[in-house]
Design a protein around this motif. Structure first.
Motif, PDB file in Angstrom:
ATOM      1  N   TYR A 136       1.022  -0.961   0.044  1.00 41.40           N
ATOM      2  CA  TYR A 136      -0.200   0.201   0.446  1.00 41.40           C
ATOM      3  C   TYR A 136       1.008   1.277   0.654  1.00 41.40           C
ATOM      4  N   ARG A 155      -6.741   0.856   0.733  1.00 43.87           N
ATOM      5  CA  ARG A 155      -7.025   0.901   1.913  1.00 43.87           C
ATOM      6  C   ARG A 155      -8.068   0.857   2.657  1.00 43.87           C
ATOM      7  N   ASN A 172      -7.607  -2.036   5.968  1.00 40.56           N
ATOM      8  CA  ASN A 172      -8.229  -1.998   7.235  1.00 40.56           C
ATOM      9  C   ASN A 172      -8.645  -3.521   7.574  1.00 40.56           C
ATOM     10  N   SER A 227     -11.924   4.230   7.228  1.00 40.56           N
ATOM     11  CA  SER A 227     -10.201   5.427   7.754  1.00 40.56           C
ATOM     12  C   SER A 227     -10.228   6.260   9.230  1.00 40.56           C
TER      13      SER A 227
END
Length: 492
Positions: A296, A370, A374, A437
């Motif tokens: 990432y 992302r 997560n 996020s």
């Protein structure tokens, strides 16, 4: 005297521990299996459309239910602990058994010590279950669903995107509907069976899937559509391909027979998907997370360098004052002619549009990467946080039961459902925030524990001091004193 008072007290307390533990375990087992049954039936109801009427044997359905039972068991365990603690301590308080024990000099903390050890033991069991059994059940159930869809290829078709599970075809449609969920709306098909690319395209306003058990063909009946085929030979040059003839036609009804013999594999235990975040143990998640984070970070660095290069940011720098031309106008554009200003503005607008388009095209990919990271991060911390739910909910249910002094299935059931719904939704809310996020993975996973822990401390403190759930008299006294102080200040 044969026995000293200490020995008699020790024997009495041991008997009391056995009695309280027995009074707790019986309703715990009853409530646990009832809640487990309800959760399994709920999961079966949600999957009913995928299982019913598809020619799936009873053994496969029972196997699906077994994996579902293993998956929902960690959720049923804390609910059983919470409900049985409220019922048990409420019943003991209602029958004045706690009052009798307190009169004998045995404190509340000492009376529930055996239950505390039992709650700690069940939290450990829940942790081991979440770490080893739960990932295994998820792994087997997801692969079982995929293999069931392979036996019934109509189940594998998902609306809204191109479906490539069926060999030699790319099928897209907007909606599935009908009693048997076999009617399609706005169908688009790329026929790749000739191995010459997507030269054959079929579109239709609606269609119907017809699949008979044991047949090697699945029939797709299309209505009110259009057919296009570009006739291309493999040995033809690119320029000649452009001049090749194409055939096209409108149709009211078109029958397409698709060979699904490759879907007749009966091996339902075949494992292909093993890398989902909820299929891994804590040790596997710990090994996977660094690699995901590294990939990432590399992706973010690559995109930032691309944006930096497209903006020509390396050309922006400060000139020392000694070489600055004093005659240059501070309004940069004023130093150029109108035609040059037009070229500069057009060039700037083109670069900005290119940067915005680049950002827009990569935004979804960025969010997806992302989100995947997560999900793995949240799963790692949530396994530990959720395993402590048994202990946390016990320290809420046990003092609450001794305070309300009500046993049975009435009021305790209502309180247990309300408390667990609060815990479950706060846990889900925290995970969703962390997934987007808005919170870190640790904060989102431990949000429910953070919110419920003060309630557990308050209830435990009030139960230890033998106070009610809400002291109305003291509340009215405090309110009256508050208003007295206000009026006295006004008089002065």
């Amino acid at each position: 005297m044969l026995f000293s008072p200490k020995v008699i007290t020790f024997v009495t307390v041991k008997r009391l521990d056995k009695y309280i533990l027995k009074s707790f375990i019986i309703p715990f087992l009853a409530t646990f299996f009832i809640i487990l049954f309800v959760l399994v039936m709920q999961a079966l109801w949600l999957a009913f459309d995928d299982l019913a009427g598809k020619g799936i044997s009873i053994s496969i359905i029972f196997r699906f239910l077994w994996y579902t039972t293993l998956i929902v068991a960690p959720q049923a365990l804390p609910i059983g602990i919470l409900l049985s603690s409220i019922m048990t301590l409420g019943s003991l308080s209602e029958n004045y058994e706690f009052a009798a024990a307190k009169s004998a000099g045995i404190s509340l903390q000492r009376m529930v010590r055996s239950l505390v050890f039992f709650a700690i033991f069940m939290s450990s069991i829940n942790f081991l279950f979440l770490n080893y059994v739960y990932p295994y059940a998820i792994l087997k159930q997801i692969n079982l669903k995929i293999n069931i869809r392979k036996k019934q290829p109509a189940l594998a078709l998902v609306p809204g995107s191109f479906n490539s599970e069926i060999p030699n075809y790319q099928i897209k449609f907007d909606e599935k509907y009908g009693k048997e969920n076999n009617l399609l709306k706005n169908v688009l098909i790329y026929d790749l069976s000739s191995n010459r690319g997507n030269n054959k395209i079929i579109s239709a306003k609606n269609g119907e899937l017809i699949s008979e058990e044991g047949s090697r063909y699945m029939t797709l009946k299309l209505n009110d559509g259009h057919f296009f085929e570009h006739h291309v030979n493999n040995n033809t040059s690119f320029k000649d391909k452009k001049r090749m003839k194409a055939s096209y036609a409108d149709f009211d009804e078109y029958i397409l027979n698709i060979d699904i013999s490759s879907f007749s594999d009966d091996d339902l235990d075949q494992i292909k998907h093993t890398k989902n975040f909820n299929m891994l143990s804590l040790a596997q998640l710990k090994d996977t997370l660094p690699d995901l984070k590294q990939r990432y970070d590399e992706y973010v660095v690559t995109r930032s360098k691309t944006l930096y290069a497209n903006a020509d940011a390396k050309e922006l720098f400060r000139h020392p004052d000694s070489i600055v031309n004093k005659n240059i106008n501070r309004n940069i554009l004023a130093n150029f002619t109108d035609l040059q200003q037009k070229d500069i503005l057009n060039s700037a607008i083109a670069k900005i549009d290119r940067s915005l388009n680049n950002y827009t095209s990569n935004k979804n990919n960025f969010k997806h990467r992302r989100k995947v990271l997560n999900l793995y991060d949240i799963e790692f911390y949530n396994r530990v946080a959720f395993s402590l739910s048994c202990l946390l909910l016990f320290f809420i249910g046990a003092p609450l039961g001794s305070i309300i002094r009500k046993g049975g299935m009435g009021l305790p059931m209502i309180l247990a459902i309300a408390i667990y719904v609060l815990y479950f939704f706060s846990n889900t809310f925290g995970r969703n925030l962390a997934e987007e996020s808005s919170l870190s993975a640790i904060a989102g996973s431990w949000l429910a524990v953070t919110l419920m822990l003060p309630l557990a401390i308050i209830l435990t403190t009030r139960a230890t001091k033998d106070k009610g759930l809400l002291d109305i008299n003291s509340l009215f006294v405090k309110i009256a004193n508050f208003f007295k102080k206000i009026f006295s200040k006004k008089r002065k």
